[in-house]
Design a protein around this motif. Sequence first.
Motif, PDB file in Angstrom:
ATOM      1  N   LYS A 181       0.836  -1.202   0.000  1.00 15.08           N
ATOM      2  CA  LYS A 181       0.000   0.000   0.000  1.00 15.08           C
ATOM      3  C   LYS A 181       0.866   1.246   0.000  1.00 15.08           C
ATOM      4  CE  LYS A 181      -3.602   2.433   2.484  1.00 15.08           C
ATOM      5  NZ  LYS A 181      -4.251   2.639   3.749  1.00 15.08           N
ATOM      6  N   ALA A 182       1.914   1.261   0.821  1.00  9.78           N
ATOM      7  CA  ALA A 182       2.820   2.408   0.875  1.00  9.78           C
ATOM      8  C   ALA A 182       3.489   2.616  -0.476  1.00  9.78           C
ATOM      9  CB  ALA A 182       3.862   2.219   1.976  1.00  9.78           C
ATOM     10  N   ASN A 183       3.935   1.528  -1.106  1.00 10.28           N
ATOM     11  CA  ASN A 183       4.565   1.637  -2.415  1.00 10.28           C
ATOM     12  C   ASN A 183       3.566   2.121  -3.453  1.00 10.28           C
ATOM     13  OD1 ASN A 183       5.330   0.054  -5.184  1.00 10.28           O
ATOM     14  ND2 ASN A 183       7.114   0.878  -4.116  1.00 10.28           N
ATOM     15  N   PHE A 184       2.349   1.609  -3.409  1.00  7.76           N
ATOM     16  CA  PHE A 184       1.309   2.013  -4.358  1.00  7.76           C
ATOM     17  C   PHE A 184       1.021   3.504  -4.239  1.00  7.76           C
ATOM     18  CE2 PHE A 184      -3.138   2.874  -5.357  1.00  7.76           C
ATOM     19  CZ  PHE A 184      -3.177   2.454  -6.672  1.00  7.76           C
ATOM     20  N   GLU A 185       0.939   4.006  -3.015  1.00  3.64           N
ATOM     21  CA  GLU A 185       0.675   5.433  -2.809  1.00  3.64           C
ATOM     22  C   GLU A 185       1.783   6.288  -3.415  1.00  3.64           C
ATOM     23  OE1 GLU A 185      -1.855   5.516   1.363  1.00  3.64           O
ATOM     24  OE2 GLU A 185       0.324   5.597   1.459  1.00  3.64           O
ATOM     25  N   LYS A 186       3.021   5.874  -3.205  1.00  2.00           N
ATOM     26  CA  LYS A 186       4.149   6.627  -3.742  1.00  2.00           C
ATOM     27  C   LYS A 186       4.134   6.582  -5.270  1.00  2.00           C
ATOM     28  CE  LYS A 186       8.313   5.098  -4.053  1.00  2.00           C
ATOM     29  NZ  LYS A 186       9.629   4.539  -3.851  1.00  2.00           N
ATOM     30  N   VAL A 187       3.896   5.411  -5.840  1.00  5.65           N
ATOM     31  CA  VAL A 187       3.865   5.264  -7.295  1.00  5.65           C
ATOM     32  C   VAL A 187       2.727   6.093  -7.898  1.00  5.65           C
ATOM     33  CG1 VAL A 187       3.392   3.616  -9.157  1.00  5.65           C
ATOM     34  CG2 VAL A 187       5.022   3.036  -7.351  1.00  5.65           C
TER      35      VAL A 187
END
Length: 137
Positions: free
Chosen positions: A8-14
Amino acid sequence: MATEDKWKANFEKVAFTKQFPGLLLEWHSCQGKTVEAVTPLTGKQGAVVVTFTDGTFFVGPPLAPEAWELGQALVDARKYLEPRHQDAYKEYDRLAQKDKDALRLARLEKIIGAIQNNVDAIPELKARLKALVQEWK
């Protein structure tokens, strides 16, 4: 932190990176703009980030840039873009830190899981862990 939180954290950044203010995705969008700098993209031979004097930027060659390429473009061209997009860089930095923290916690959970899964099968593991804890005191 669970693997789901890491993703989720990676998705938000992407997602944020792909919507970063000033990002141009097609060459024709660059027409009539004044180039401020052409900076080699770290980690991808032959790729560049072109920054324009109005705060827009383009990652080339014009492929559908992957998220890591866009993120690297933001890092490589920061000195040209940040003065015009300070709030966006603050948000990007916050999301990048959140992603980094999630990855660190996921690694921690993986290590703890490996210890828990092997402590019964490898009796000397428990003794070695106790010794390491004593060394750290």
